[in-house]
Design a protein around this motif. Structure first.
Motif, PDB file in Angstrom:
ATOM      1  N   GLN A  71     -16.829 -44.061  47.906  1.00  0.00           N
ATOM      2  CA  GLN A  71     -18.030 -43.283  48.193  1.00  0.00           C
ATOM      3  C   GLN A  71     -18.738 -43.882  49.412  1.00  0.00           C
ATOM      4  O   GLN A  71     -18.490 -45.014  49.777  1.00  0.00           O
ATOM      5  N   CYS A 123     -17.048 -38.665  50.121  1.00  0.00           N
ATOM      6  CA  CYS A 123     -16.216 -39.274  49.086  1.00  0.00           C
ATOM      7  C   CYS A 123     -14.746 -39.127  49.466  1.00  0.00           C
ATOM      8  O   CYS A 123     -14.313 -38.064  49.917  1.00  0.00           O
ATOM      9  N   TYR A 128     -22.968 -29.457  43.996  1.00  0.00           N
ATOM     10  CA  TYR A 128     -23.861 -29.381  42.849  1.00  0.00           C
ATOM     11  C   TYR A 128     -25.015 -28.403  43.078  1.00  0.00           C
ATOM     12  O   TYR A 128     -25.450 -27.723  42.140  1.00  0.00           O
ATOM     13  N   ASN A 160     -25.357 -33.427  47.205  1.00  0.00           N
ATOM     14  CA  ASN A 160     -24.337 -34.294  46.613  1.00  0.00           C
ATOM     15  C   ASN A 160     -23.150 -33.468  46.146  1.00  0.00           C
ATOM     16  O   ASN A 160     -23.271 -32.269  45.877  1.00  0.00           O
ATOM     17  N   GLY A 182     -19.067 -33.396  44.002  1.00  0.00           N
ATOM     18  CA  GLY A 182     -17.988 -33.949  43.203  1.00  0.00           C
ATOM     19  C   GLY A 182     -16.689 -33.590  43.899  1.00  0.00           C
ATOM     20  O   GLY A 182     -16.555 -32.500  44.460  1.00  0.00           O
ATOM     21  N   HIS A 183     -15.729 -34.488  43.885  1.00  0.00           N
ATOM     22  CA  HIS A 183     -14.474 -34.330  44.626  1.00  0.00           C
ATOM     23  C   HIS A 183     -13.326 -34.554  43.639  1.00  0.00           C
ATOM     24  O   HIS A 183     -13.244 -35.617  43.010  1.00  0.00           O
ATOM     25  N   THR A 206     -14.111 -38.104  41.823  1.00  0.00           N
ATOM     26  CA  THR A 206     -15.093 -39.107  42.220  1.00  0.00           C
ATOM     27  C   THR A 206     -16.348 -38.402  42.686  1.00  0.00           C
ATOM     28  O   THR A 206     -16.312 -37.235  43.095  1.00  0.00           O
ATOM     29  N   THR A 207     -17.470 -39.120  42.597  1.00  0.00           N
ATOM     30  CA  THR A 207     -18.748 -38.507  42.922  1.00  0.00           C
ATOM     31  C   THR A 207     -19.746 -39.570  43.357  1.00  0.00           C
ATOM     32  O   THR A 207     -19.536 -40.769  43.155  1.00  0.00           O
ATOM     33  N   LEU A 266     -23.776 -39.379  42.758  1.00  0.00           N
ATOM     34  CA  LEU A 266     -24.889 -38.576  42.267  1.00  0.00           C
ATOM     35  C   LEU A 266     -26.176 -38.919  43.015  1.00  0.00           C
ATOM     36  O   LEU A 266     -26.281 -39.924  43.710  1.00  0.00           O
ATOM     37  N   GLN A 294     -26.101 -32.947  37.245  1.00  0.00           N
ATOM     38  CA  GLN A 294     -24.931 -33.122  38.096  1.00  0.00           C
ATOM     39  C   GLN A 294     -23.756 -33.727  37.330  1.00  0.00           C
ATOM     40  O   GLN A 294     -22.605 -33.297  37.499  1.00  0.00           O
ATOM     41  N   LEU A 307     -20.093 -31.957  36.704  1.00  0.00           N
ATOM     42  CA  LEU A 307     -18.836 -32.596  37.089  1.00  0.00           C
ATOM     43  C   LEU A 307     -17.842 -32.596  35.940  1.00  0.00           C
ATOM     44  O   LEU A 307     -16.671 -32.235  36.122  1.00  0.00           O
TER      45      LEU A 307
END
Length: 441
Positions: free
Chosen positions: A109, A140, A159, A183, A185-186, A203-204, A206, A219, A223
């Motif tokens: 990240q 990310c 998000y 933000n 999430g991947h 991965t994220t 937040l 969030q 995810l």
């Protein structure tokens, strides 16, 4: 007409050839991508949680997660006692730590300066996927050993654009958000090259603001929901999932309890309730306050800031109640690799023989609740000293996971007077690494 040049002797020809060979040899020597001197760090021990005979036969994966501290976010006022805030001072420390554990999968990240990082990863045999939020200069990255895994699916979660409520036509905001954070999430689906199975990796990073507890809960729930829906949509509903990153909540936070399925305590509920607000990034009609916290603020800003430039949430804003949040997280809960893996191991040891300290050694958490065996620290600076990073697991239906090893934490005295520090760690966060074996029952 034939030229009248001189002919070279055999000795001269041999000397000329030797010079050409020397030049070619020099040209073929490239500067090492990771300088071992500039990359000096404090190395940590690997803790074997299982004897070799007790490790089950299954899909074994070693995963590392780390917030690298994006160079575009570095400011001297945030790290007043750091001695390595310039990119040239930190970068080889980052590369060395990333590669040291030889993990199968990396979740990183606050990644920027890709032109520097990607050649290092490529030289170590990693393929990668990178994603960033709208107009963000860092993002990310998920990297994986390309001789072990093949990418078979990919998804980006924004998000800010996700609903938490179904369409009901009652004029309620379906997003149920409190702040436009940008933000993400991947998610990447990876099929093992030597086994007829794979793993979903997410991965994220937040939202950073410590007072926006509800937004982080929203969030995190999104995810988890999207990871489950994604693996089913690509026909791999029987694969396990690993969800790791910088979650920006601590093990005694209400969001951690929601994630791992612990009851939310009354003191935690009070903390959650105080974050039911709507920021001006969601509702521009909110009157501007004297002090602003806007969407351009990043993690690392003053953690003591209070909520400003926001109003109390109304029913039409669509924020989820605690019971609705619990439903959104729903069974099964996520498992924390460190908390699960270290609990049984550490409880079997003599008090004076523990190989690493944990969160529970400095913060009181009842033995009946989860979180005690997270690392003692995962971010340690002059202004904040916290646990914010995790590796969570969602077992496959009918499957189970066994944590066979973890990377030990730093001793507190090694982290003083605060990260990043030359010869210690190149980020303000500490990397986490675990080995997991997935089996089918």
């Amino acid at each position: 007409m034939r030229s009248k040049g001189f002919s070279l002797t055999a000795e001269q020809l041999a000397l000329s050839e030797a010079r050409r060979a020397k030049k070619a040899a020099v040209a073929s020597v490239t500067t090492p991508l990771v300088d071992q001197v500039k990359g000096r760090i404090v190395e940590r021990n690997w803790i074997h949680l299982k004897a070799a005979d007790d490790i089950p036969d299954g899909h074994r994966v070693k995963i590392l997660t780390w917030n690298l501290l994006a160079q575009c976010l570095v400011r001297r006022e945030l790290f007043p006692n750091s001695n390595c805030l310039k990119a040239a001072q930190r970068e080889h420390m980052l590369y060395r730590e990333i590669l040291l554990q030889n993990a199968d999968i990396l979740c990183l990240q606050e990644v920027d300066r890709l032109e520097k990082l990607l050649p290092v990863l490529k030289s170590a045999g990693y393929a990668h996927r990178y994603a960033a939020g709208p107009n963000k200069k860092h993002g990310c990255l998920i990297a994986f050993k390309k001789d072990l895994y093949e990418e078979v699916g990919l998804k980006l979660i924004l998000y800010d654009e996700q609903n938490v409520r179904a369409t009901d036509g009652k004029g309620v905001n379906l997003h149920g958000g409190t702040f436009r954070t940008r933000n993400i999430g991947h998610i990447v689906a990876l099929k093992h090259s030597q086994r007829e199975e794979g793993v979903i990796i997410a991965t994220t990073h937040l939202f950073w603001h410590p007072k926006y507890v509800y937004e982080k809960a929203r969030q995190a729930a999104i995810l988890k929901r999207e990871v489950v829906q994604f693996k089913c949509s690509i026909g791999n509903g029987d694969w396990p999932c690993i969800i790791s990153g910088d979650f920006n909540f601590t093990p005694d936070d209400p969001v951690y309890s929601l994630v791992v399925g612990d009851p939310v305590l009354s003191v935690q509920e009070e903390k959650l309730n105080s974050s039911y607000v709507v920021h001006t990034t969601i509702d521009p009609t909110v009157a501007a306050g004297a002090s602003k916290v806007d969407e351009n603020d990043e993690e690392g800003a003053d953690p003591d800031k209070v909520i400003t430039n926001a109003r109390a949430a109304q029913p039409a804003d669509g924020l989820l109640s605690l019971s609705e949040l619990i439903d959104l997280f729903s069974d099964p809960p996520l498992k924390s690799a460190y908390d699960i893996g270290l609990r049984e191991y550490m409880e079997s040891l003599d008090e004076s023989n523990k190989p690493t300290r944990t969160f529970g050694d400095r913060v009181t958490i009842p033995s009946s609740r989860r979180g005690r065996y997270e690392p003692e620290w995962s971010s340690y600076t002059f202004y904040w000293k916290l646990v914010l990073d995790y590796i969570f697991i969602l077992d496959a239906p009918g499957g189970q996971s066994t944590i066979t090893g973890v990377l030990s934490g730093h001793r507190t005295e090694e982290l003083e007077p605060g990260l990043p520090q030359l010869g210690v760690c190149g980020s303000d966060h500490v990397s986490l690494c675990v080995e997991i074996v997935f089996t089918r029952t």
